[in-house]
Enzyme design. Structure first.
Site, PDB file in Angstrom:
ATOM      1  N   ALA A  81       0.860  -1.192   0.000  1.00  0.00           N
ATOM      2  CA  ALA A  81       0.000   0.000   0.000  1.00  0.00           C
ATOM      3  C   ALA A  81       0.885   1.227   0.000  1.00  0.00           C
ATOM      4  CB  ALA A  81      -0.889   0.024   1.250  1.00  0.00           C
ATOM      5  N   THR A 132      -6.333  -1.039   8.194  1.00  0.00           N
ATOM      6  CA  THR A 132      -5.998  -0.099   9.260  1.00  0.00           C
ATOM      7  C   THR A 132      -7.231   0.320  10.057  1.00  0.00           C
ATOM      8  OG1 THR A 132      -5.241   2.184   9.590  1.00  0.00           O
ATOM      9  CG2 THR A 132      -6.205   1.713   7.467  1.00  0.00           C
ATOM     10  N   ASP A 133      -6.988   0.794  11.274  1.00  0.00           N
ATOM     11  CA  ASP A 133      -8.094   1.343  12.080  1.00  0.00           C
ATOM     12  C   ASP A 133      -8.555   2.703  11.555  1.00  0.00           C
ATOM     13  OD1 ASP A 133      -5.901   2.879  12.868  1.00  0.00           O
ATOM     14  OD2 ASP A 133      -6.129   2.501  15.014  1.00  0.00           O
ATOM     15  N   GLU A 134      -7.747   3.336  10.678  1.00  0.00           N
ATOM     16  CA  GLU A 134      -8.091   4.691  10.222  1.00  0.00           C
ATOM     17  C   GLU A 134      -9.358   4.716   9.386  1.00  0.00           C
ATOM     18  OE1 GLU A 134      -5.042   7.293   8.880  1.00  0.00           O
ATOM     19  OE2 GLU A 134      -3.578   6.481  10.274  1.00  0.00           O
ATOM     20  N   TYR A 158      -5.655   8.790   2.352  1.00  0.00           N
ATOM     21  CA  TYR A 158      -5.113   7.464   2.682  1.00  0.00           C
ATOM     22  C   TYR A 158      -6.208   6.551   3.222  1.00  0.00           C
ATOM     23  CZ  TYR A 158      -3.103   3.816   5.645  1.00  0.00           C
ATOM     24  OH  TYR A 158      -2.847   2.611   6.264  1.00  0.00           O
ATOM     25  N   LYS A 162      -7.932   3.100   1.684  1.00  0.00           N
ATOM     26  CA  LYS A 162      -7.911   1.803   2.396  1.00  0.00           C
ATOM     27  C   LYS A 162      -9.347   1.309   2.621  1.00  0.00           C
ATOM     28  CE  LYS A 162      -4.901  -0.265   3.922  1.00  0.00           C
ATOM     29  NZ  LYS A 162      -4.053  -1.341   3.345  1.00  0.00           N
TER      30      LYS A 162
END
Ligand code: NAD
Ligand code: DAU
Length: 350
Positions: A81, A132-134, A158, A162
């Site tokens: 990524a 990711t947690d984002e 970003y 994701k």
């Protein structure tokens, strides 16, 4: 064998190194070697027949088809990524290309390969997407941690890319029955972390006598996990995870950024004291990141309850190990700083 994408980056390389320490099952490591890919991280695998490195772009369908046909992996572990939030703010196009188009291309290649497997190989196959947690957005101070059912609300290019990647993975399971697994992990730290990210940036800049930039008021919160624990969680999910499920991975280590930076300075003061003063004297508060998420926090109870995984490191033990690693592996990050690492284009066994 297993196929790992992005295995020359921070987490992917830690995963490949850990995997080959505990298993003789070979790894096909597919990486484009962007600025974030570093073959120096994998140099201990030079001449090791269990590691096959292929420089390729996951957006290249023909290359993915050829690699899958040639190596016949039993699983695809997708780490590749564009991963740095600040870069996504300055130049989002690469994020859409790799994180959305790249995941789509890999899913298409994976689906075609998987469809042609025998029934038993088909049911054993896994496509594990490392996320990711984002994707869950930003929490207020008293909100509960992100769980697997928290709605997606990405805020940066970003995290939006994701999130799109995760949605495609979900759709490929739902529509085509591809046996997928998705993991959503909190902030990692540890060896081989590219020094554009907060923890390695602070360590390397502190040692160079440079200012330590803290965005905004330094009160944003991240939930930190030692990279070796992320790798052990991924191995557990690959082994025991239920096809189509998602698993949150975290270490229950919520810290404000200023606390992290102060702790790093204190560790450096202890392990590599300056001739006068403290590394804390180098801290500078700077202009905030646009759209800066306030707080991330992961509820990792599903992974513990259903698959029996727990992190081995506390933040204190993991951070001490990490600072010690940067102090004893200066050539690794000095080669990154000088750009020398970009001249490494192959391992001997390529
Ligand atoms: P990284 O930026 O260190 O490494 C990414 C790797 O992917 C590099 O080796 C790069 O060369 C490779 N790559 C990039 N574009 C590619 C392409 N088009 N084709 C093939 N290879 C390509 O990233 P990281 O920090 O190791 O993160 C790995 C994964 O984990 C990412 O998917 C990221 O979103 C996720 N993640 C990271 C964290 C973290 O704290 N670092 C936390 C949770 C999830
Ligand atoms: O939460 C998981 C995510 O963690 C991953 O998905 C990303 O790939 C990874 O890069 C990381 O994202 P962050 O934006 O949280 O990490 P970063 O190290 O860039 O920043 C951590 C915090 O520190 C964040 O609140 C911004 C702040 N920061 C960062 C830098 C680089 C600073 O205060 N100063 C800095 O110089």
């Amino acid at each position: 064998m297993i196929l790992v994408t992005g295995g020359a980056g921070f987490i992917g390389a830690n995963f490949v190194l850990d995997w080959l320490q505990g298993s003789d099952e070979a790894v096909l490591n597919v990486d484009k070697l962007t600025y974030a890919g570093n073959l120096g991280t994998l140099k201990s695998l030079r001449g090791d027949a269990r590691h096959v490195f292929a420089r390729a772009d996951i957006c290249d369908r023909a290359a993915m088809d050829t690699l899958l046909a040639e190596h016949k992996p039993r699983a695809i572990l997708h780490f590749a990524a564009e991963s740095h939030v600040d870069r996504s703010i300055h130049g989002p196009a690469d994020f859409v290309q790799t994180n959305v188009v790249g995941t789509f291309t890999l899913l298409e290649a994976g689906r075609a390969y998987w469809s042609a497997l025998s029934p038993s190989e088909k049911s054993a196959f896994r496509f594990l997407a490392v996320s990711t947690d984002e994707v869950f957005g930003s929490l207020g101070a008293t909100d509960p941690q992100f769980s697997e059912s928290t709605p997606y609300a990405p805020n940066s290019p970003y995290s939006a890319s994701k999130a799109a990647s995760d949605h495609l993975v979900r759709a490929y399971h739902h529509t085509y029955g591809l046996p997928t697994l998705t993991t959503n992990c909190s902030n990692n730290y540890g060896p081989y972390h590219f020094p554009e990210k907060l923890i390695p940036l602070v360590i390397t800049r502190a040692l160079a006598g440079e200012p330590l930039p803290v965005y905004g008021d330094g009160k944003n919160i991240r939930d930190w996990l030692y990279v070796g624990d992320h790798c052990s969680a991924i191995r557990r999910v690959l082994e025991k995870g239920v096809s189509g499920e998602t698993y949150n991975i975290g270490g229950w280590n919520e810290k404000t950024n200023i606390d992290v930076v102060n702790t790093l300075c204190d560790l450096l003061d202890e392990l590599e004291p300056k001739s006068s003063g403290s590394y804390r004297d180098q801290i500078e508060f700077v202009k905030d990141r646009p759209g800066h998420d306030q707080r991330y926090a992961i509820d990792a109870r599903k992974l513990e309850r259903e698959l029996g995984w727990k992190p081995a490191e506390t933040f204190e033990t993991g951070l001490r190990k990490t600072v010690q690693w940067y102090l004893t592996h200066r050539s690794w990050w000095q080669d990154v700083a000088s750009g020398a690492y970009r001249r490494l284009e192959s391992l001997n066994n390529e």
